[in-house]
Design a protein around this motif. Sequence first.
Motif, PDB file in Angstrom:
ATOM      1  N   SER A 205      56.278 -89.253  17.090  1.00  0.00           N
ATOM      2  CA  SER A 205      55.235 -88.415  18.185  1.00  0.00           C
ATOM      3  C   SER A 205      53.793 -89.115  16.543  1.00  0.00           C
ATOM      4  O   SER A 205      53.872 -89.187  15.841  1.00  0.00           O
ATOM      5  CB  SER A 205      55.449 -87.125  18.046  1.00  0.00           C
ATOM      6  OG  SER A 205      53.857 -86.482  17.636  1.00  0.00           O
ATOM      7  N   GLY A 206      52.945 -88.973  17.647  1.00  0.00           N
ATOM      8  CA  GLY A 206      51.392 -89.759  17.370  1.00  0.00           C
ATOM      9  C   GLY A 206      51.196 -88.664  16.156  1.00  0.00           C
ATOM     10  O   GLY A 206      50.605 -88.869  15.308  1.00  0.00           O
ATOM     11  N   GLY A 207      51.204 -87.067  16.510  1.00  0.00           N
ATOM     12  CA  GLY A 207      50.917 -86.248  15.985  1.00  0.00           C
ATOM     13  C   GLY A 207      51.023 -85.465  14.986  1.00  0.00           C
ATOM     14  O   GLY A 207      51.122 -85.112  13.472  1.00  0.00           O
ATOM     15  N   THR A 208      53.433 -86.573  14.458  1.00  0.00           N
ATOM     16  CA  THR A 208      53.223 -86.397  12.988  1.00  0.00           C
ATOM     17  C   THR A 208      53.553 -87.583  12.551  1.00  0.00           C
ATOM     18  O   THR A 208      53.174 -86.999  11.456  1.00  0.00           O
ATOM     19  CB  THR A 208      55.212 -86.648  13.821  1.00  0.00           C
ATOM     20  OG1 THR A 208      55.688 -85.538  14.681  1.00  0.00           O
ATOM     21  CG2 THR A 208      55.739 -86.970  12.337  1.00  0.00           C
ATOM     22  N   ILE A 209      53.462 -89.076  12.731  1.00  0.00           N
ATOM     23  CA  ILE A 209      52.423 -89.175  12.271  1.00  0.00           C
ATOM     24  C   ILE A 209      51.022 -88.749  11.260  1.00  0.00           C
ATOM     25  O   ILE A 209      51.040 -89.344  10.351  1.00  0.00           O
ATOM     26  CB  ILE A 209      52.510 -90.760  13.282  1.00  0.00           C
ATOM     27  CG1 ILE A 209      53.318 -91.355  13.408  1.00  0.00           C
ATOM     28  CG2 ILE A 209      51.564 -91.889  12.445  1.00  0.00           C
ATOM     29  CD1 ILE A 209      54.451 -91.742  11.971  1.00  0.00           C
TER      30      ILE A 209
END
Length: 440
Positions: A205-209
């Motif tokens: 997930s881009g949000g996790t990164i």
Amino acid sequence: MDDNTPDSPKDGPRDRPHDNPAGPRSRVRDLDIVVYGATGFVGELTAAHLAAAAPRSTRIALAGRSRERLEATRSRLGERARDWPLLVADAHDTAALGGIAAAAHVVVTTVGPYARYGMPLAHACAAAGTDYTDLSGEVLFVRDSIDAHHELARGTGARIVHACGFDSVPSDIGVHVLHERVRADGAGEMTGTALVLTSVRGGISGGTIDSLRGQIDTMRTDRARRRQVLDPYTLSPDRAAEPDFGRQSDFALLRGSAVSPALRGTLAPFVMAPFNTRVVRRSNALRGHAYGSRFRYREAMAAGRGPLSPLIAAGTAAGIGGLLAGLALPPTRRLLDRLLPAPGTGPDEETRERGHFTADLFTITTTGARYTARFRAQGDPGYRATAVMLGQSALALALDRDALPDSPGGVLTPATGIGDALVARLRAAGTTVAVRPLPG
């Protein structure tokens, strides 16, 4: 109509009081669930799941910064969502967020990184006696939320439940169902317990990164915060009451047989372990260490059973270490930023549907009994499966009040805030959550 005022629902009962007879929790609310961040990638997936899975009488609203984008999102959700109210509020507009919290029984938010955007909404919900769920995998944000909101939420009856997605529902609910079975069988207390991600297909997930970037930056510049991140019991309500098992590494290579005789090969580190393990330990502490005074919890990832297993596991560990080091150094971060998914983006529908994961949990009790639990879901873990877990968490809080764990409120975990109500809903939604004893 003012953008911050809910449209009148066309379907369902309007005056459903909450079950707490005192305090803000007893106010009549116009809405059951508000999805904040509905125009984002995971926010829209969560709203779409609610449109498909929620009872028709459920009063749901979409919230975010732009009414135009909210209208576009609602138009893609189909007939069930046609009359859902739209609420406009910036993540730092405390007055607008307070209005949203006061209007709803439950607010579910996908707007991260939560350390940057999440605290005002969590505070508004705690103050208004409104239940709250999110997808946070940020240790420091949850620690700050505990410090700021736990006692406030206990006073208002609000359940502030962080980590209701792939972080950390499989971990926390998996240990919860193990504990319930061990307790029902009178098999003593749990001791060594581990989650092993035995099968997975999906993207990062881009949000996790983005959340990881923020936490790395904080650790680089603030030693005290770094110590908090590294403390295995940093989310516990009473650090002094926790057992001392010595150094507990989240990124150690493990022999499968050391976790359970049923496992073979070498186990690799699981990148989400540093957060998930602390959530599970908080659940145990909030329950008065009911899992066991010698309860020890770890997480890992399967790396095959053959002769290449140690090499695969070591390569995985090196890859995780390289990613963390790369994000910590400006030159390599700039390169990684071009390669890694951006916040608010995600895989196409076919990829989301083809994804899946299986997490197997193992425990041995003080009587020598062994148990295993399986948590398996279809769909990309960080997107489709997460949308189901988050949506069902919100529905359980809004509609299953009698089935929730007995709690005065506070900053809770999926297990202590929602518990069996979430287990039942996930099973009904097609998720496998099963426990069985293993041979001694």
